[in-house]
Write a protein that holds these residues in place. Structure first.
Motif, PDB file in Angstrom:
ATOM      1  N   ILE A  17      28.918  40.370 -11.101  1.00 51.98           N
ATOM      2  CA  ILE A  17      28.453  41.214  -9.995  1.00 51.98           C
ATOM      3  C   ILE A  17      27.421  42.208 -10.515  1.00 51.98           C
ATOM      4  N   TRP A  18      27.750  42.816 -11.647  1.00 54.27           N
ATOM      5  CA  TRP A  18      26.833  43.799 -12.235  1.00 54.27           C
ATOM      6  C   TRP A  18      25.499  43.132 -12.560  1.00 54.27           C
ATOM      7  N   ALA A  19      25.570  41.899 -13.090  1.00 49.24           N
ATOM      8  CA  ALA A  19      24.345  41.180 -13.455  1.00 49.24           C
ATOM      9  C   ALA A  19      23.490  40.941 -12.219  1.00 49.24           C
ATOM     10  N   SER A  20      24.114  40.527 -11.102  1.00 50.00           N
ATOM     11  CA  SER A  20      23.300  40.223  -9.925  1.00 50.00           C
ATOM     12  C   SER A  20      22.761  41.513  -9.303  1.00 50.00           C
ATOM     13  N   GLU A  21      23.484  42.631  -9.521  1.00 51.65           N
ATOM     14  CA  GLU A  21      23.000  43.900  -8.985  1.00 51.65           C
ATOM     15  C   GLU A  21      21.866  44.483  -9.826  1.00 51.65           C
ATOM     16  N   ARG A  22      22.002  44.376 -11.158  1.00 56.73           N
ATOM     17  CA  ARG A  22      21.089  45.148 -11.995  1.00 56.73           C
ATOM     18  C   ARG A  22      20.263  44.344 -12.999  1.00 56.73           C
ATOM     19  N   PHE A  23      20.774  43.212 -13.467  1.00 57.07           N
ATOM     20  CA  PHE A  23      19.995  42.490 -14.483  1.00 57.07           C
ATOM     21  C   PHE A  23      18.849  41.732 -13.817  1.00 57.07           C
ATOM     22  N   ARG A  24      19.146  41.177 -12.643  1.00 57.27           N
ATOM     23  CA  ARG A  24      18.190  40.319 -11.953  1.00 57.27           C
ATOM     24  C   ARG A  24      17.173  41.173 -11.203  1.00 57.27           C
ATOM     25  N   PRO A  25      15.888  40.880 -11.355  1.00 57.07           N
ATOM     26  CA  PRO A  25      14.916  41.626 -10.555  1.00 57.07           C
ATOM     27  C   PRO A  25      14.965  41.158  -9.101  1.00 57.07           C
ATOM     28  N   ALA A  26      14.319  41.918  -8.225  1.00 55.58           N
ATOM     29  CA  ALA A  26      14.313  41.572  -6.816  1.00 55.58           C
ATOM     30  C   ALA A  26      13.563  40.259  -6.598  1.00 55.58           C
ATOM     31  N   ALA A  27      13.954  39.531  -5.552  1.00 50.25           N
ATOM     32  CA  ALA A  27      13.296  38.267  -5.246  1.00 50.25           C
ATOM     33  C   ALA A  27      11.832  38.520  -4.861  1.00 50.25           C
ATOM     34  N   ALA A  28      11.011  37.481  -5.058  1.00 51.05           N
ATOM     35  CA  ALA A  28       9.568  37.654  -4.832  1.00 51.05           C
ATOM     36  C   ALA A  28       9.264  37.972  -3.373  1.00 51.05           C
ATOM     37  N   ASP A  29      10.076  37.451  -2.446  1.00 46.19           N
ATOM     38  CA  ASP A  29       9.762  37.657  -1.031  1.00 46.19           C
ATOM     39  C   ASP A  29      10.479  38.866  -0.439  1.00 46.19           C
ATOM     40  N   SER A  30      10.953  39.750  -1.291  1.00 44.45           N
ATOM     41  CA  SER A  30      11.707  40.879  -0.767  1.00 44.45           C
ATOM     42  C   SER A  30      10.771  41.905  -0.122  1.00 44.45           C
ATOM     43  N   VAL A  31      11.358  42.722   0.719  1.00 44.30           N
ATOM     44  CA  VAL A  31      10.605  43.791   1.377  1.00 44.30           C
ATOM     45  C   VAL A  31      10.567  44.989   0.437  1.00 44.30           C
ATOM     46  N   GLN A  32       9.362  45.440   0.108  1.00 48.20           N
ATOM     47  CA  GLN A  32       9.257  46.562  -0.815  1.00 48.20           C
ATOM     48  C   GLN A  32       9.255  47.891  -0.075  1.00 48.20           C
ATOM     49  N   VAL A  33      10.089  48.799  -0.551  1.00 45.05           N
ATOM     50  CA  VAL A  33      10.085  50.160  -0.009  1.00 45.05           C
ATOM     51  C   VAL A  33      10.110  51.126  -1.186  1.00 45.05           C
ATOM     52  N   GLU A  34       9.131  52.025  -1.202  1.00 42.13           N
ATOM     53  CA  GLU A  34       9.167  53.054  -2.229  1.00 42.13           C
ATOM     54  C   GLU A  34       9.919  54.258  -1.671  1.00 42.13           C
ATOM     55  N   VAL A  35      10.951  54.674  -2.406  1.00 41.39           N
ATOM     56  CA  VAL A  35      11.766  55.798  -1.961  1.00 41.39           C
ATOM     57  C   VAL A  35      11.487  56.974  -2.880  1.00 41.39           C
ATOM     58  N   THR A  36      11.065  58.092  -2.286  1.00 33.52           N
ATOM     59  CA  THR A  36      10.776  59.265  -3.102  1.00 33.52           C
ATOM     60  C   THR A  36      11.693  60.400  -2.700  1.00 33.52           C
ATOM     61  N   GLY A  37      12.367  60.965  -3.696  1.00 38.62           N
ATOM     62  CA  GLY A  37      13.218  62.120  -3.437  1.00 38.62           C
ATOM     63  C   GLY A  37      12.514  63.383  -3.870  1.00 38.62           C
ATOM     64  N   MET A  38      12.636  64.420  -3.052  1.00 35.16           N
ATOM     65  CA  MET A  38      12.126  65.726  -3.452  1.00 35.16           C
ATOM     66  C   MET A  38      13.031  66.752  -2.812  1.00 35.16           C
ATOM     67  N   GLN A  39      13.010  67.988  -3.339  1.00 37.74           N
ATOM     68  CA  GLN A  39      13.872  69.034  -2.779  1.00 37.74           C
ATOM     69  C   GLN A  39      13.454  69.319  -1.345  1.00 37.74           C
ATOM     70  N   PHE A  40      14.143  69.028  -0.283  1.00 33.96           N
ATOM     71  CA  PHE A  40      15.401  68.299  -0.226  1.00 33.96           C
ATOM     72  C   PHE A  40      15.259  67.258   0.871  1.00 33.96           C
ATOM     73  N   ALA A  41      14.452  66.249   0.604  1.00 37.11           N
ATOM     74  CA  ALA A  41      14.204  65.215   1.607  1.00 37.11           C
ATOM     75  C   ALA A  41      13.919  63.873   0.927  1.00 37.11           C
ATOM     76  N   TRP A  42      14.131  62.837   1.693  1.00 37.88           N
ATOM     77  CA  TRP A  42      13.767  61.491   1.233  1.00 37.88           C
ATOM     78  C   TRP A  42      12.556  61.018   2.032  1.00 37.88           C
ATOM     79  N   TYR A  43      11.600  60.388   1.370  1.00 35.95           N
ATOM     80  CA  TYR A  43      10.468  59.765   2.057  1.00 35.95           C
ATOM     81  C   TYR A  43      10.404  58.296   1.677  1.00 35.95           C
ATOM     82  N   PHE A  44       9.968  57.488   2.636  1.00 33.71           N
ATOM     83  CA  PHE A  44       9.942  56.042   2.428  1.00 33.71           C
ATOM     84  C   PHE A  44       8.526  55.551   2.667  1.00 33.71           C
ATOM     85  N   ARG A  45       8.051  54.732   1.737  1.00 35.48           N
ATOM     86  CA  ARG A  45       6.676  54.260   1.863  1.00 35.48           C
ATOM     87  C   ARG A  45       6.675  52.731   1.830  1.00 35.48           C
TER      88      ARG A  45
END
Lengths: 247, 268, 593
Positions: free
Chosen positions: B107-135
């Protein structure tokens, strides 16, 4: 983990000289075999002080091990540049002042003097405590003032380090200029503080000598400071190599 | 006294265990592909550790009562231990603990060792005091440049991220205060932080990862249940830590495309 | 060097008459200042440490009470603090954690009881370096004063938590309290490190070099083993914390970038670049994990001791216990990464750390097994020290069992930084250790003050503490599973947290009652000190050396004579012996194997 065994031997073989290399409980029996010359008292105190020093050097070592790992990590790890979203390294090597080499020579020489001072005062202490033994002449070996000479060299070294920092600053490398200059100041500074401790211990021994305090006690202080001093000299060589070759 | 101790220890044990077994407060219902596996492993661990817990506490209570000083001068059993028992016990616990961990490795391997699939939806998540932004990278599939000097946290949106509008790649970037993702698609999350460490935590997705300044951490998860889920900050980030809160809206792929297209249109 | 403070050191080394004479010459200091304030006597220093920890624990507990009040009544003005700002709660979190970890859990079991009883239990007249010992206490006290001072500077105490993660702790503009308050916090910890290192140096040298004749390492009480290994852990760990603190101070005040990468706070560049926030975490947890064992090992040693004494049975598996202590100490340095599974550390490294962490559960399990084996077949006396020892075992099991959840990265995804974590570590590192301190107080009080503590008050104290502890910390596990993050000052901003408020209320009420129960202890402690029943020299019929000497022990511990040890520390119920216990100084019994 030798120190956990029931007959813990101390790594420094000299420590073991007085008592067959075995710490208590064997000592209580062991010391009884020797003539009651006052020597076991001195030997026990010396051994204990050396053991204490050996233990005390461990955290000093850990401090510098920790700095070293920080040095390696900080040097090797890239960090994200938000502008380009790429990983960049910001390590700019510092050109170390040549003066540091001279300082190294001074410190190594002081370490040699320190060793001579240690042997000198140890001989005195042994003779002093063996005064009552007939046929043994009182101590009258070389009277070269090794201890003050060590002290002077130690102070010269510290002054030299100060000059080296001045040179570094003059060439534009301040504490926060680059991570490598931060580490230069950090490592040399921490080492200097530790060496200052040794200088103060020697000063204390000198003052004690002027006040005519117990020779035994003074010789133990000098002995332990000597081992500490050697450690500091070795540590300095290590720091210099780390700064010079690992950047 | 022995009996009271037995009663109290047993009572504490059974009451504690009851609330676990009754699932009065249990993990929130999973809504991602990984949840089933993680929950299953949680349950396995819970059962094994629960048995050890109850057995040890019950034994403690029983022994304390059973071997209390009854006032008669009966000799105690004079024993310094039993090496065989020690070894058996050591081997058993080693197998239990390490073995349990090894069973979770896939389970850990599929969560963290494997990179995301090529066709995945990319979202950049940025945290700052004190909000989340999604790009979102937009049609060109590329995130545009950002510049810390352009950041204006109070303005929100693109300005908060310091989006460099001169960069052609940033022209079509969509910045949102709400995370909208399609169901049953793998989502690649790129975690960044502006100031201090934050932690991106969506309990129902069984997803948590620190957002560390100076790093861009790539992670992935696959939502399998549409709906709105709360995003929390799980790493102490300053005085507003408790209200650094966001929403992830999992929608159907059609709705997602529509939403993204609408946001693109707003930009023009 | 402090080793030369007189002839006293040599006494243990030699059974010669002349040496015994010297002991009398090295008399106790006269005058209040030398005797009670700047004392070189390890027993007085031990008491000083103990009372420092007592002050600290009540400060820490008071802070936790304020936290609990604020959590469930966020709009209520707090006593002493008044207006509620969002950062107030985080200040309480930070100072509660720091004070408890450093000035209570590290100070009382090791500095307090270790100082008082380690030399006596190995038959030494004092610590190896008494001056250093005195300095270590005064250094620690200065550290505590500096820590408290952080409350009273502009901006107040820091809000970065006891773990002080950079960059929050490394940049002054990240929040109120991150100015001078945070500097004082770091300086206080650095001072504490130096004091702890001096203490550790003394413990190790004394244990290695000053044991009485016949006191082989394998005849040392498990308490001594625990203090000894704890000192080694401290020796290795505190130097690293000190180095981490120095780097942090430089980042904060000299503009260096060890921990801080290019960041903006409120849209303002800070001037730092390239540093690594994870570097702080690695250095901190390299110290921080052994610190957990620094807190719990002395309690483990003591629990082993007490279970044997009050079950009137030898300890089950003495050697296994020693190896388990050593194993825990050794493995304790290889598991720090389990605090960082979600930190952005390589997932492969995380997995390796998790395997090691599961491995450290093994020696802990051995200890539990041996504790149960010790009471099995015994004849248990329920004196108050034993109650707390039994309570310790129960708490140790409960707190330990949640460890394997957190040690597995897969489960840590959900549980990391939720209430599951405080639930876990409060049970095992916090309260279990505190139970060790209570047990030690009830056990050694007669020796330290010459009077017995009141037994019925002690029992009431036990029931309040034992049940109260479970009532406070068991529900935290439920909160954590339900997704309640740590260090949230209010639960009103996140929808699903509202459902959890009743459980938080329950915890706060339980905390009120439990803390009230601690007042019983305080009353008992001071009342018994002056009014308690006079104690005999060996009230518990125990075997170790502290029970062979007068009550309280004289200045040189054994009144001029040196004990000679013939037996192991846990000889109870020996067949054929005249009493049901054989003192360590009694003539040697048949080797029983």
């Amino acid at each position: 983990m030798a120190s956990f065994s029931t007959t813990a031997t101390v790594t420094d073989p000299r420590v073991a000289l007085g008592d067959d290399g075995i710490l208590p409980p064997a000592l209580a029996g062991g010391s009884g075999d020797r003539p009651d010359s006052g020597l076991p008292d001195y030997a026990t105190r010396l051994r204990r002080a050396r053991l204490g020093l050996l233990v005390a050097l461990t955290p000093v070592l850990m401090l510098f091990v920790s700095f070293t790992s920080a040095y390696v990590v900080r040097q090797g790890l890239p960090s994200l540049d938000p502008r380009t979203a790429t990983l960049v390294r910001d390590w700019i090597p510092v050109t170390l002042p040549k003066l540091l080499l001279i300082n190294t020579g001074v410190l190594v020489l002081s370490s040699v003097f320190m060793e001579l001072a240690r042997r000198q005062i140890r001989g005195e202490a042994v003779f002093a405590s063996a005064d009552s033994i007939p046929g043994v002449p009182p101590a009258s070996e070389s009277r070269i003032p090794w201890l003050p000479m060590t002290l002077v060299l130690g102070i010269i070294f510290l002054f030299g380090q100060w000059m080296a920092w001045r040179q570094l600053a003059a060439s534009g490398f301040y504490v926060a200029t680059t991570p490598s200059s931060s580490f230069v100041y950090l490592l040399t500074g921490t080492h200097a503080v530790h060496l200052l401790g040794g200088v103060l211990a020697l000063l204390g021994a000198g003052v004690a000598s002027l006040l005519g305090l117990s020779l035994t006690r003074r010789s133990i202080v000098v002995d332990v400071t000597a081992w500490y001093w050697h450690f500091m000299a070795g540590l300095w060589v290590y720091i210099l190599c780390l700064l010079e070759f690992a950047s | 006294m022995g009996l009271v101790l037995l009663a109290v220890i047993w009572l504490i044990t059974f009451i504690s265990t009851y609330f676990f077994i009754a699932k009065t407060w249990w993990l929130p219902v999973g809504a991602s592909a990984a949840a089933a596996g993680i929950d299953h492993h949680f349950t396995t661990t819970f059962i094994l550790m629960g048995i050890v817990f109850v057995a040890a506490q019950v034994a403690l209570g029983y022994l304390v009562w059973s071997f209390r000083d009854r006032g008669n001068p009966a000799k105690v059993s004079y024993s310094h231990g039993n090496t065989t028992l020690e070894i058996v016990w050591t081997v058993l616990t080693t197998i239990l603990f390490v073995g349990l961990n090894l069973t979770s490795s896939s389970i850990w391997a599929s969560e963290r060792f494997r990179p995301a699939a090529a066709d995945s939806v990319q979202v950049e998540v940025t945290g700052m005091q004190f909000a989340w932004y999604f790009r979102y990278p937009g049609p060109d599939g590329k995130f545009g440049a950002t510049n810390p000097e352009l950041e204006d946290a109070s303005a929100g949106g693109e300005a908060a991220l310091g989006l460099d509008t001169k960069d052609p790649a940033s022209k079509d970037d969509v910045v949102s205060g709400v995370m909208v993702v399609p169901v049953n698609r793998e989502i690649e999350v790129i975690l960044r932080a502006h100031d201090v460490i934050h932690s991106f935590f969506i309990p129902q997705m069984r997803f948590k990862q620190d957002a560390v300044p100076g790093l861009a951490i790539h992670m992935h998860f696959t939502p399998i249940q549409t709906g709105e889920y709360e995003i929390l900050c799980a790493e102490l980030c300053g005085l507003g830590h408790y209200k650094m809160h966001g929403i992830v809206r999992v929608v159907t792929p059609e709705e997602f495309d529509k939403w993204l297209a609408a946001r693109e249109a707003e930009k023009l | 060097m402090a080793g030369g403070t007189g002839g006293g050191e040599t006494i243990t080394m030699s059974t010669h008459e002349s040496a015994v004479q010297a002991a009398h010459a090295h008399g106790a200091p006269q005058g209040f200042i030398r005797k009670w304030v700047f004392s070189l006597d390890h027993k007085v220093i031990g008491l000083q440490y103990y009372f420092l920890a007592l002050v600290a624990v009540f400060v820490g507990m008071f802070l936790s009470l304020l936290m609990r009040i604020h959590l469930i009544w966020p709009t209520v003005a707090l006593p002493l603090l008044g207006d509620i700002k969002p950062e107030t709660y985080l200040t309480l979190v930070t100072m509660h954690g720091t004070i408890m970890v450093f000035f209570v859990l590290t100070t009382a079991p090791q500095g307090g009881f270790g100082n008082y009883f380690l030399p006596i239990q190995i038959g030494a007249p004092d610590m190896a370096f008494p001056v250093l010992n005195m300095l270590s206490f005064w250094t620690t006290l200065v550290g505590f004063i500096v820590m408290i001072a952080a409350f009273f500077v502009a901006g107040g105490a820091p809000l970065h938590g006891w773990t002080g993660y950079a960059p929050l702790s490394a940049v002054q503009s990240t929040g109120p309290g991150e100015g001078l308050g945070a500097d004082l916090w770091i300086i206080s910890i650095a001072i504490f490190c130096i004091g702890a290192l001096m203490g550790a140096l003394n413990f190790i040298t004394t244990t290695l070099d000053m044991r009485a004749k016949g006191m082989t390492m394998m005849r040392m009480p498990l308490t001594v083993w625990a203090w000894f290994v704890t000192a080694i852990l401290g020796l290795l760990a505190f130097g690293v914390l000190l180095s981490a603190g120095i780097l942090l101070l430089m980042d904060r005040n000299l503009g260096t970038s060890f921990y801080v990468p290019l960041i903006t706070v409120n849209g303002q560049l800070t001037g730092h670049k390239g540093g690594s926030p994870l570097l702080w975490q690695h250095l901190f947890w390299f110290f921080g994990h052994p610190e957990v064992y620094i807190a719990i090992l002395p309690a483990m040693g003591l629990a082993s001791q007490l279970l044997s004494v009050f079950s009137r049975k030898p300890i089950f598996g003495y050697k296994a216990m020693v190896y388990a202590i050593l194993g825990i100490g050794f493995l304790g340095f290889m598991v720090w990464g389990h605090h960082m599974f979600m930190s952005g550390m390589s997932p492969y490294t995380a997995f390796a750390f998790s395997i090691m962490t599961m491995g450290i559960g093994v020696p802990s399990a051995i200890k539990t097994f041996n504790w149960l084996g010790t009471i099995w077949g015994g004849r248990i006396r329920f004196d108050s020290p034993m109650l707390f020892a039994i309570g310790f075992v129960s708490l140790f099991v409960s707190g330990g069992i949640s460890g394997p959840f957190l040690a597995q990265p897969v489960l840590d995804i959900q549980l990391h930084d939720t209430y599951f974590v405080p639930g876990h570590f409060h049970l095992i590192m916090g309260v279990a250790s505190i139970f060790g301190i209570f047990a030690a107080t009830y056990y050694w009080f007669p020796k330290m003050f010459g009077r017995m503590m009141n037994e019925s008050l002690a029992r009431w104290h036990f029931w309040f503490s034992f049940i109260g502890t479970y009532a406070i910390f068991m529900p935290m596990h439920y909160l954590g599973m339900a997704g309640m993050p740590r260090r949230y000052s209010q639960m009103t901003e996140v929808g699903y947290l509202l459902d959890l408020i009743p459980l938080q209320k329950f915890i706060t009420y339980a905390a009120f009652i439990t803390i009230a129960g601690q007042l019983i202890f305080l009353v008992n402690l001071f009342w018994s000190m002056f009014k308690g029943k006079k104690a005999v020299d060996n009230p518990w019929e125990a075997t170790t050396l502290e029970w062979t000497t007068a009550t309280p022990p004289p200045h040189d511990n054994f009144g001029g004579h040196t004990p000679v040890v013939h037996n192991g520390p846990y000889e109870y119920g020996v067949p054929g012996a005249p009493r049901d216990y054989v003192m360590q100084t009694d003539p040697e019994i048949e080797p029983a194997h």
